[in-house]
Design a protein around this motif. Sequence first.
Motif, mmCIF file in Angstrom:
data_model
loop_
_atom_site.group_PDB
_atom_site.id
_atom_site.type_symbol
_atom_site.label_atom_id
_atom_site.label_comp_id
_atom_site.label_asym_id
_atom_site.label_seq_id
_atom_site.Cartn_x
_atom_site.Cartn_y
_atom_site.Cartn_z
ATOM 1 N N MET A 180 1.017 -1.042 -0.320
ATOM 2 C CA MET A 180 0.107 0.255 -0.523
ATOM 3 C C MET A 180 1.084 1.265 0.255
ATOM 4 N N ILE A 181 0.629 2.210 -0.176
ATOM 5 C CA ILE A 181 1.441 3.659 -0.299
ATOM 6 C C ILE A 181 0.631 4.595 -0.348
ATOM 7 N N LYS A 182 0.855 5.142 1.101
ATOM 8 C CA LYS A 182 0.322 6.102 1.830
ATOM 9 C C LYS A 182 0.920 7.578 1.422
ATOM 10 N N PHE A 183 0.080 8.159 1.547
ATOM 11 C CA PHE A 183 0.533 9.728 1.162
ATOM 12 C C PHE A 183 0.082 10.531 2.433
ATOM 13 N N ALA A 184 0.361 12.012 2.597
ATOM 14 C CA ALA A 184 0.469 12.681 3.512
ATOM 15 C C ALA A 184 1.257 14.169 3.808
ATOM 16 N N PHE A 185 0.116 15.480 3.537
ATOM 17 C CA PHE A 185 0.855 16.277 3.639
ATOM 18 C C PHE A 185 0.299 17.103 4.593
ATOM 19 N N LYS A 186 1.489 17.755 5.725
ATOM 20 C CA LYS A 186 0.795 18.598 6.811
ATOM 21 C C LYS A 186 2.250 19.089 7.255
ATOM 22 N N ASN A 187 1.283 20.519 7.435
ATOM 23 C CA ASN A 187 2.328 21.228 7.990
ATOM 24 C C ASN A 187 3.883 21.490 7.015
ATOM 25 N N GLN A 188 3.259 21.897 5.546
ATOM 26 C CA GLN A 188 3.989 21.983 4.557
ATOM 27 C C GLN A 188 5.389 21.151 3.924
ATOM 28 N N SER A 189 4.491 19.403 5.011
ATOM 29 C CA SER A 189 5.578 18.811 4.195
ATOM 30 C C SER A 189 4.475 17.458 3.718
ATOM 31 N N LEU A 190 5.031 16.683 2.467
ATOM 32 C CA LEU A 190 4.423 15.475 1.920
ATOM 33 C C LEU A 190 5.334 14.630 1.982
ATOM 34 N N THR A 191 4.920 13.117 2.513
ATOM 35 C CA THR A 191 5.853 12.484 2.559
ATOM 36 C C THR A 191 4.864 11.086 1.893
ATOM 37 N N VAL A 192 5.747 10.532 1.143
ATOM 38 C CA VAL A 192 4.766 9.288 0.528
ATOM 39 C C VAL A 192 5.621 8.105 0.960
ATOM 40 N N THR A 193 5.217 6.935 1.030
ATOM 41 C CA THR A 193 5.655 5.828 1.598
ATOM 42 C C THR A 193 5.635 4.740 0.747
ATOM 43 N N GLY A 194 5.438 3.163 1.389
ATOM 44 C CA GLY A 194 5.643 2.535 0.611
ATOM 45 C C GLY A 194 5.398 2.300 -0.457
ATOM 46 N N HIS A 195 4.380 0.769 -0.728
ATOM 47 C CA HIS A 195 4.304 0.165 -2.615
ATOM 48 C C HIS A 195 3.444 -0.394 -2.517
ATOM 49 N N ALA A 196 2.839 -0.366 -3.894
ATOM 50 C CA ALA A 196 1.964 -0.640 -4.179
ATOM 51 C C ALA A 196 1.157 -2.283 -4.173
ATOM 52 N N LEU A 197 1.922 -2.799 -4.583
ATOM 53 C CA LEU A 197 2.350 -3.939 -4.734
ATOM 54 C C LEU A 197 0.958 -4.552 -5.471
ATOM 55 N N TYR A 198 0.313 -3.707 -6.532
ATOM 56 C CA TYR A 198 -0.374 -3.806 -7.570
ATOM 57 C C TYR A 198 0.136 -5.152 -8.563
ATOM 58 N N ALA A 199 0.918 -5.313 -9.257
ATOM 59 C CA ALA A 199 2.069 -6.199 -9.863
ATOM 60 C C ALA A 199 3.601 -6.609 -9.843
ATOM 61 N N LYS A 200 3.765 -7.567 -10.405
ATOM 62 C CA LYS A 200 5.728 -7.975 -9.872
ATOM 63 C C LYS A 200 6.446 -6.740 -9.830
ATOM 64 N N HIS A 201 7.499 -6.665 -9.290
ATOM 65 C CA HIS A 201 8.012 -6.055 -9.680
ATOM 66 C C HIS A 201 8.574 -5.486 -11.005
ATOM 67 N N GLY A 202 8.357 -3.727 -11.329
ATOM 68 C CA GLY A 202 9.080 -3.874 -12.702
ATOM 69 C C GLY A 202 7.785 -4.281 -13.516
ATOM 70 N N GLU A 203 6.360 -4.452 -13.245
ATOM 71 C CA GLU A 203 5.071 -4.327 -13.943
ATOM 72 C C GLU A 203 4.228 -3.479 -13.295
ATOM 73 N N ASP A 204 4.664 -2.761 -11.846
ATOM 74 C CA ASP A 204 3.335 -2.281 -11.318
ATOM 75 C C ASP A 204 3.096 -0.829 -11.373
ATOM 76 N N ILE A 205 2.268 -0.468 -12.704
ATOM 77 C CA ILE A 205 1.546 0.283 -12.934
ATOM 78 C C ILE A 205 1.370 1.660 -11.808
ATOM 79 N N VAL A 206 0.876 1.876 -10.395
ATOM 80 C CA VAL A 206 0.347 2.391 -9.536
ATOM 81 C C VAL A 206 1.777 2.943 -9.278
ATOM 82 N N CYS A 207 2.768 1.868 -8.994
ATOM 83 C CA CYS A 207 4.124 1.925 -8.212
ATOM 84 C C CYS A 207 4.560 3.399 -9.077
#
Length: 96
Positions: free
Chosen positions: A1-28
């Motif tokens: 799961m990719i998670k993102f948050a924007f708080k106090n002028q800071s954007l953080t994006v973490t994780g992987h989508a796990l939508y498909a195999k590594h290298g074929e994941d269109i979401v990531c």
Amino acid sequence: MIKFAFKNQSLTVTGHALYAKHGEDIVCASVSTAIILSSNLISRFKQDKHVEVAIKEGYFQLNVIKETPEVKHIVDNLLWTLEELRLQYPKNITKE
């Protein structure tokens, strides 16, 4: 799961989508492209001194030091893109 948050002028994006195999994941790939494009725009518009950017495998953080019009547009566009991706792939991306 990719998670993102924007708080106090800071954007953080973490994780992987796990939508498909590594290298074929269109979401990531989409999230990564949006992040890289935004980071490149910051450099291209010479806004590096107004933000701090950290990029690692499965992790991105952007801290706004000074909100110039250019920085605001770039961050707003990145947030809009992440939100659109979240709406298209709700099982793979979440907003915190």
